[in-house]
Structures are given as C-alpha cells and as structure tokens.
Design an enzyme around this catalytic site. Structure first.
Site, PDB file in Angstrom:
ATOM      1  N   ASP A 472       0.823  -1.208   0.000  1.00 54.42           N
ATOM      2  CA  ASP A 472       0.000   0.000   0.000  1.00 54.42           C
ATOM      3  C   ASP A 472       0.858   1.261   0.000  1.00 54.42           C
ATOM      4  OD1 ASP A 472      -2.345   1.455   0.103  1.00 54.42           O
ATOM      5  OD2 ASP A 472      -3.168   0.367   1.814  1.00 54.42           O
ATOM      6  N   ASP A 540     -10.919   1.875  -3.292  1.00 51.14           N
ATOM      7  CA  ASP A 540     -11.523   1.517  -2.000  1.00 51.14           C
ATOM      8  C   ASP A 540     -13.044   1.521  -2.106  1.00 51.14           C
ATOM      9  OD1 ASP A 540      -9.206   1.073  -0.646  1.00 51.14           O
ATOM     10  OD2 ASP A 540      -9.202   2.956   0.478  1.00 51.14           O
TER      11      ASP A 540
HETATM   12  C1  GLA Z   1      -5.794   1.911   2.076  1.00 52.88           C
HETATM   13  C2  GLA Z   1      -6.199   0.733   1.228  1.00 52.88           C
HETATM   14  C3  GLA Z   1      -7.202  -0.122   1.963  1.00 52.88           C
HETATM   15  C4  GLA Z   1      -6.612  -0.602   3.273  1.00 52.88           C
HETATM   16  C5  GLA Z   1      -6.164   0.610   4.091  1.00 52.88           C
HETATM   17  C6  GLA Z   1      -5.426   0.173   5.333  1.00 52.88           C
HETATM   18  O1  GLA Z   1      -6.834   2.814   2.197  1.00 52.88           O
HETATM   19  O2  GLA Z   1      -6.708   1.157   0.006  1.00 52.88           O
HETATM   20  O3  GLA Z   1      -7.595  -1.225   1.175  1.00 52.88           O
HETATM   21  O4  GLA Z   1      -5.550  -1.477   3.027  1.00 52.88           O
HETATM   22  O5  GLA Z   1      -5.330   1.471   3.343  1.00 52.88           O
HETATM   23  O6  GLA Z   1      -4.963   1.221   6.082  1.00 52.88           O
END
Ligand code: GLA
Length: 718
Positions: A472, A540
């Site tokens: 990430d 997301d």
């Molecule tokens: C980001 C990612 C999510 C998750 C969060 C965790 O927003 O897109 O899928 O992994 O971080 O903090």
C-alpha cells in the site's frame, strides 16, 4: 525486419501487423516525422511533408534555406532551438546555456531491446529496436532515441537517453517522448477520477488550438489523473475509427501535453513532469527516461483497449503470474479495519474456506491499532498476535489456506521508532514536516532507506512465508525536499527509482509471492506498478454501482486481470445491491472477498462457495480473454468478456436504477465467432454468433428497483 532503413531517402519505417510509423533525416540533419497510422507499403513518403519558410522562427541561414523548424513534424524537438512548440527535451548545457539543436549522427537496428536500467520496461521478447543517435553541434551532448517495435501486438515504444560528453555538468530539465501527428481533427480521451472514483470519468473533448493535457505532481500517478490518454478521430466509436493511444511506463510525476500548433498539426509530448525536476548529469553520466508506449488502430476505442490489454499481459506483467490462476482472497480490511487479532483470523480462516476463498489476507492492523503509529517499524502487536505472524501463517496454512500480509513500506508514522531515530529519512521541506494520516513519506531516493526497508520486510517475510503481499501507499508527496540531496530537483524521480529498486529486490527474493499494489485504493494504477505486481487494488469504493464504471473506465487502458476486485458489503451509494450484482461486478477482474463470512447463514456461505467455483470456471475470460464494452450510460452498463479462442464468453449487464420505461433491452453481443453456435445460459437455447452479434438477444425482467445484474454465459457447441 519490422524496422527498415531506406538509405537513399534516409527514411526509417517501423512496421507492426497493422500500423506503420515513419520518419526521415531531413536536409537539416534533423529527424523529421512522416507518418503514423494504418500499415502502408514502403515508399518515399517525403512528398507529404510541408515546408514553410520564414514563419518567423529562428532558422539556420547557412544550411536552413529559411526552413522554419516550427513548421515541420519532429521526432525529438529540443527546447529553445527554433521550434517554439512544446519541446520534448530541454537542457542547460555544460556552459550553463539553454537551447541545443540536435542533429542525426548515426543509428543501429537490432533484434530485441536494450534494458532501461533502474526502471520498469516492456519485455524484449518479440521486439526489434532502433537506436537513433543525435548530437548537438559541439558534439558534447548526445541524445539516444530508442524505438522498440512489437509487431504482433501493434505497439511501439519510445524513450530517450541523454549523455553528457562534455567536461562540465549538464542539467536535464525535460526528457520526454514526442509524437507529432498530421492535422488536429481529433478528440482527446483521458481518464479522470478522485479517491473512491478512480478513472471513473472517461473524458472526451475535441482538440483545440493551444495546449491540453493532464499531469501529476503528487509523487504518484494519482487518483485524479492517469498517464494513459488517447487521441482519436472525431467519428471514432467503440468499434471503429482511428485511435492513437499512449501510456507511460512510470509511477511518479508525469505530464502529457497535447498541442495543436499554428498550422493545425498535433504534437503529443509525454514524460516525467518538469515540475520540481532538474537532473544534474556529471561529465560522462547519462539519464534514461521511462518509455512511452503507443498503439494505433482503426478499430475504435474497443480495439485500442484490447491492443493494450494483450500487450500488458504479454510484455509488462511478471510472466509467472500474467496468465495463471489468481488466488481468491478474503481480505480483513473492509469488515474489521484495525480490529483484527489472532483468534479472529483463525476463526475467519474456517469460514473463508467454506466460501471458497483460497488465501487469507491480514490487512492493516497487525502492528498497530490506529493509523497514528507503527509505520516504519512494522513491529507486530504482541497483544493481538501473541504467537507472532510466522506461527499464525503456519496455522492458516494448516487449515488449507494461503497467507497474505499488508505492508505500507514507503512511509513512517510520526509516532514510530524509525522517525524518532531518523527524522532525516523522510521527505520534507526545510519549512515544516506535515504528517498526513499521521505519516510522512520516506525518502526512498536514499539507498540507506531502501536497504533498511528491504531488511525489515525480509525479516518478516522470511518467517511468514506469505504467498501474497498487499503493498500500500497512503500519502502523496508534498513539500518535497530531501535532507540528503544537494540536488533537490531529483528527489521526486529518485524516490520512485527507490520504490522500483525495493520492489525489484523483494520480487527477486520472493519470486512466487504475488504482489497486489495499492495506493489509498487505486491512486497508483499504472504500468510501472504492473511491471512488478500483476494486479492493483482498483479502488476503496467496492459498491457495485460505482465499481462497474470505475472498472470500465480503468479498462480503457488496463486489462481486467490487472484489477483487484472484491465482493463486499459496501453501500457507498446508499443502495443495497443484491448478491448477484455484487458477484457480477467483482467477477470482472481478479476476484476476492472483503467482509465477515462468519455472520452469514450456512446457506448464504454455500451460495458464495458456488460463486467462487463459478469464478474459477470463468476465470479464463478474465485472464486471457478479450473485453468488449457494449454500453456504458447513466442507467446501464454492459460488456462481454470473450475467451481467446472465442469458445466461451460471459456477458454482464448492470441496470443501475428502477425504470418502468425499460423493462427489457435488446442487446447485440460483440467479439463472438460469427460462424460458431453458442449455448446461451439465458434460455438454454443455441444461437449462432452471427445472430447474437447482429440481431442480438432480448433481456427481460429489468423492471427492478435499485439495480440488477444479468449475467449470461455463452459456450460454443461443437
Ligand atoms: C488503504 C487501502 C485499503 C486498506 C487501508 C489500510 O486505504 O486502500 O484497502 O488497506 O489502506 O490502512
């Protein structure tokens, strides 16, 4: 040979199956563009060129015969050198002066291609390349323009290498690729978006005189913009018409500039953004730009996408994963956020198996309880995971599941031992350090930082034996500056080179571990990332009502198999999508789950298990098939995914809202074999491909409140 040099006219022809790209060395010794478009026979094309004398642009009166350099099409225009259009190259020479004219020196043509050291680049397999050497008059500044041609895939790549042959430093201010096109009767197609809506908005606008384009100055390709863009004929549709499409193999700041000049021709310049960019080249040094990919088709935007999809799967994505089954994951984030612990994961593992998931991903939360601390240290939370991650992974494996782990390697929280010890390791201006989501971006341009992160990740991963990593990145770069670099204009680029270096070392050490990259959802969805990770978390926002258009927008440039795509319970739209709709949209890409299956009834879990099995039966069309977008409008989206051999296809229609006017729709399929006979799952009857594609089939039962999905499979009958 797909690349031909014709010496009497000094013309280069770069041929793919369906396209020709041609340029020649003109009377000034400048590389002048001739043609890019449908494949044509090899003939002297110089007659199509245009010469305007004395356009008021500075020219060389000794050899120039008043030929104005801003009136002909160019291959490698440099700034402040007579051509006043947008330049592709710009330098401050060894004497501190601007403006270097570049002239042909030599060239070579070869099978395969040269690697681009430190950067991701497309595979040498099936490639032929041309290296064109240009030099300034003094001969102390050299630009090598590399053209790579993949005949089968109809793709040409272009990138440059700048070499300093002088005694003093040269400053590279811009090293982009240029493609000049005749005329300007085109539309510009771009992918726009935002967090939760990445690439959802496919914007198409007619070109106008002046400059249009898009860029990112955030340190990542971004949620709002994407390096992909296309220039297409006004009358180009999904299924026919001229399209020139481009994509840049890079994940950092980029800039795409499309200029219609005073004579009505179009210049495309694409490369690293020149914002806060200045690369100092010491004597003997060289600078390599990332490569720009381009494809031409007269088959419309649909064929453009399929050209890029095929190319990306064959030449960009790590070959080990490109066409092989992607494990169906169950990820903890959407259901639990930070509230995960050992017992919960083990409980989940049992129900994960029941729904047919194959890999359990422990997302954020294994080294912290909120987003304020822990990044950079990655020290497992002993209270939550008393037996440690290695033991947890073992237990998950014992239950017959694979194990995946979330990382956010490029960051340090303000509250971390790392930041306390090495505040000089984060990117920040001299003015102040800002923590966003409690974190700052580590200065990966510093090899010590890369070394630290590699050691840290390896220590954890060696013990865990993960089959999957979610990588990430949740903060853009702002207030750019490095405590280390005397050359602050290199921080953005060196950062992304450091990211690539870390990815390279991790993928080399764990070649069987699948990496899914992510950046606050789909904020870094680009070809640079796909070179290391076969799939990227698309957004997301997993609500099917948004997801379907996020995925279709993304599909303009990237194949479905590159899109992480999960069945969840998200209700971003406020609407309650049914299971069919959730499955239908998630099955578009690399499928998985993101909710708590423990709270479902046994029957509901069994239904999900059927979905998992169905996905595995149909995965062939996602991994290897061709996508045909059928329609995407306010109230409906429809597309068909057809296997490579056209024996299997899956059609999906998503009806967004209740409609009394449209209780049924007649839909014409695409991409099938006209002569084949298919069994249609809608009514279990046989139809010829020709009937399905020309007469179509009527889909009823659409008078459904709050959205509905219809999925139809077609299987060839022999
Ligand atoms: C980001 C990612 C999510 C998750 C969060 C965790 O927003 O897109 O899928 O992994 O971080 O903090």
């Amino acid at each position: 040979m797909d690349i031909i040099f014709e010496s009497t006219t000094r013309t280069f022809y770069l041929n793919t199956k369906n396209s020709t790209y041609a340029f020649f060395i003109n009377e000034l010794g400048v590389s002048e563009h001739l043609y890019y478009g449908k494949r044509i026979p090899q003939q002297d094309l110089r007659g199509i060129c245009f010469r305007q004398t004395y356009s008021f642009a500075p020219y060389d009166s000794v050899v120039g015969d008043r030929v104005s350099p801003d009136t002909f099409l160019q291959e490698a225009p440099s700034g402040n050198a007579g051509d006043s259009r947008i330049c592709a190259l710009s330098f401050v020479d060894s004497q501190g002066k601007y403006g270097s004219r570049l002239f042909y020196a030599e060239h070579s043509i070869r099978e395969g291609r040269e690697p681009i050291v430190g950067l991701p680049y497309s595979s040498a397999e099936g490639a032929q390349s041309l290296e064109l050497v240009l030099r300034n008059k003094r001969g102390d500044l050299e630009v090598r323009v590399f053209y790579v041609v993949w005949k089968e895939e109809d793709v040409v790549a272009k990138h440059t290498q700048v070499r300093n042959l002088a005694d003093g430093d040269i400053r590279v201010l811009k090293a982009s690729a240029c493609v000049d096109l005749w005329g300007s009767e085109y539309d510009l197609v771009e992918l726009y978006g935002s967090y939760h809506h990445e690439r959802e908005f496919v914007q198409r606008t007619p070109l106008k005189r002046g400059v249009q384009g898009n860029f990112s100055e955030r340190g990542a390709s971004g949620h709002e913009s994407n390096p992909f863009f296309a220039v297409c004929a006004h009358d180009a549709t999904e299924d026919r018409g001229d399209v020139y499409a481009f994509n840049f193999v890079y994940s950092g700041n980029f800039k795409n500039e499309i200029q219609v000049d005073k004579l009505g021709n179009t210049r495309v310049v694409s490369g690293i953004s020149d914002y806060a960019f200045e690369h100092v080249l010491p004597s003997g040094g060289n600078f390599c730009s990332p490569e720009l990919l381009m494809t031409y088709t007269d088959g419309g935007l649909g064929q453009m996408s399929r050209n890029f999809h095929t190319f990306i799967r064959r030449k960009i994505v790590p070959p080990r994963f490109a066409f092989s089954h992607r494990p169906i994951v169950l990820n903890t984030w959407e259901a639990f956020g930070f509230e995960i612990d050992e017992q919960k994961i083990l409980d989940l593992a049992d129900s994960a198996k029941e729904i047919g998931a194959e890999l359990l991903v422990v997302d954020d939360g294994w080294f912290r309880n909120d987003d304020a601390k822990g990044l950079g240290d990655f020290a497992v939370c002993k209270e939550k995971f008393p037996s440690g991650l290695a033991r947890l992974s073992e237990k998950v494996h014992e239950k017959g599941l694979m194990f995946g782990l979330w990382f956010e390697p490029e960051m340090a929280n303000g509250q971390s031992e790392l930041y306390a010890a090495r505040p000089d390791w984060v990117i920040c201006s001299a003015d102040a350090q800002y923590f966003s989501r409690g974190q700052a971006v580590l200065d990966l341009g510093n090899p010590e930082v890369v070394e630290y992160l590699f050691a840290k990740m390896s220590e954890i991963l060696d013990g865990v034996g993960a089959e999957y990593i979610k990588w990430d990145m949740n903060r853009y770069i702002s207030e750019v500056g490095s405590s280390r670099a005397a050359r602050q204009g290199e921080v953005f680029h060196r950062y992304i080179l450091g990211v690539y270096e870390l990815l390279r070392r991790i993928t080399e050490r764990y070649p069987y571990t699948l990496i899914e990259t992510c950046a606050g959802g789909g904020g870094r969805f680009d070809l640079g990332m796909l070179y290391y990770s076969p799939q990227i978390w698309t957004s997301d926002n997993t609500d099917p009502f948004s997801r379907v258009n996020i995925q279709l927008g993304t599909s303009y440039a990237y194949p479905p198999s590159s899109m992480g795509s999960h069945f969840t319970e998200a209700k971003v739209s406020g609407l309650d999508a049914g299971k069919e709709l959730r499955y239908a949209t998630a099955a578009f890409g690399a499928y998985g789950y993101e909710f708590d299956p423990r709270k479902l009834s046994k029957g509901a879990r069994a239904r999900l298990r059927e979905y998992s099995q169905q996905y595995k039966r149909e995965e062939n069309v996602v991994l290897r098939g061709d996508l045909y977008r059928i329609c995407s409008c306010d109230d409906v989206a429809a597309y068909i995914q057809v296997s490579e051999d056209k024996t299997q296809a899956v059609f999906t229609l998503v009806q967004f809202f209740f409609s009394t006017a449209q209780q049924s729709r007649l839909v014409r399929m695409k991409g099938l074999n006209a002569d084949a006979v298919y069994r249609c799952s809608l009514d279990n009857k046989n139809y010829s491909g020709s009937i399905l594609m020309n007469a179509g089939i009527r889909i009823g039962g659409l008078e459904h409140r709050g959205g509905k999905a219809v999925r139809i499979t077609f299987v060839e009958q022999r």
